[in-house]
Scaffold this motif. Structure first.
Motif, PDB file in Angstrom:
ATOM      1  N   LEU A  86       0.838  -1.190   0.000  1.00 31.77           N
ATOM      2  CA  LEU A  86       0.000   0.000   0.000  1.00 31.77           C
ATOM      3  C   LEU A  86       0.876   1.244   0.000  1.00 31.77           C
ATOM      4  O   LEU A  86       1.881   1.301   0.702  1.00 31.77           O
ATOM      5  CB  LEU A  86      -0.873  -0.024   1.253  1.00 31.77           C
ATOM      6  N   ALA A  87       0.483   2.234  -0.799  1.00 32.02           N
ATOM      7  CA  ALA A  87       1.198   3.514  -0.814  1.00 32.02           C
ATOM      8  C   ALA A  87       0.219   4.644  -0.525  1.00 32.02           C
ATOM      9  O   ALA A  87      -0.808   4.761  -1.187  1.00 32.02           O
ATOM     10  CB  ALA A  87       1.869   3.732  -2.159  1.00 32.02           C
ATOM     11  N   ILE A  88       0.537   5.441   0.475  1.00 35.06           N
ATOM     12  CA  ILE A  88      -0.190   6.666   0.763  1.00 35.06           C
ATOM     13  C   ILE A  88       0.683   7.775   0.185  1.00 35.06           C
ATOM     14  O   ILE A  88       1.820   7.954   0.614  1.00 35.06           O
ATOM     15  CB  ILE A  88      -0.378   6.867   2.286  1.00 35.06           C
ATOM     16  N   LEU A  89       0.168   8.504  -0.802  1.00 30.81           N
ATOM     17  CA  LEU A  89       0.982   9.491  -1.506  1.00 30.81           C
ATOM     18  C   LEU A  89       0.378  10.884  -1.410  1.00 30.81           C
ATOM     19  O   LEU A  89      -0.842  11.040  -1.452  1.00 30.81           O
ATOM     20  CB  LEU A  89       1.103   9.111  -2.986  1.00 30.81           C
ATOM     21  N   ASP A  90       1.239  11.881  -1.308  1.00 28.84           N
ATOM     22  CA  ASP A  90       0.765  13.257  -1.427  1.00 28.84           C
ATOM     23  C   ASP A  90       0.828  13.644  -2.903  1.00 28.84           C
ATOM     24  O   ASP A  90       1.267  12.862  -3.753  1.00 28.84           O
ATOM     25  CB  ASP A  90       1.553  14.204  -0.524  1.00 28.84           C
TER      26      ASP A  90
END
Length: 103
Positions: A86-90
């Motif tokens: 999982l990637a949480i990206l701005d």
């Protein structure tokens, strides 16, 4: 309020998973996961390895827990097992790995 928060969390999770899906079978182009890895983000290890930028650790942990819970449901009820990262990206990280508009 909880329903909106859950919907927002689901959307972040959905788009986080979406970007990790390979966009091409052509091995000359890096996969989305390889691009995320090249961002040198912070990570949380576990059943679901989670990538996140500085300042997003709480959101990363919440979404990682949500995905772990969801995976447990499918494993228990349908005997389906799948691995995820999982990637949480701005917005700046998003723009660095894809031309798909952010937001």
């Amino acid at each position: 309020m909880t329903a909106n928060r859950n919907q927002a969390g689901f959307l972040y999770l959905f788009f986080g998973l979406l970007i990790l899906m390979p966009c091409s079978c052509n091995h000359s182009n890096p996969s989305m996961l390889e691009k995320v890895d090249q961002l040198n983000l912070n990570t949380i290890d576990g059943k679901v390895k989670t990538y996140y930028p500085e300042g997003y650790e709480d959101r990363a942990r919440i979404n990682q827990a949500f995905l772990n819970e969801s995976m447990g449901f499918y494993e228990k009820n349908f005997k389906v097992s799948q691995s995820f990262e999982l990637a949480i990206l701005d917005s700046s990280d998003w723009k660095a790995i894809t031309n798909i508009p952010y937001g």
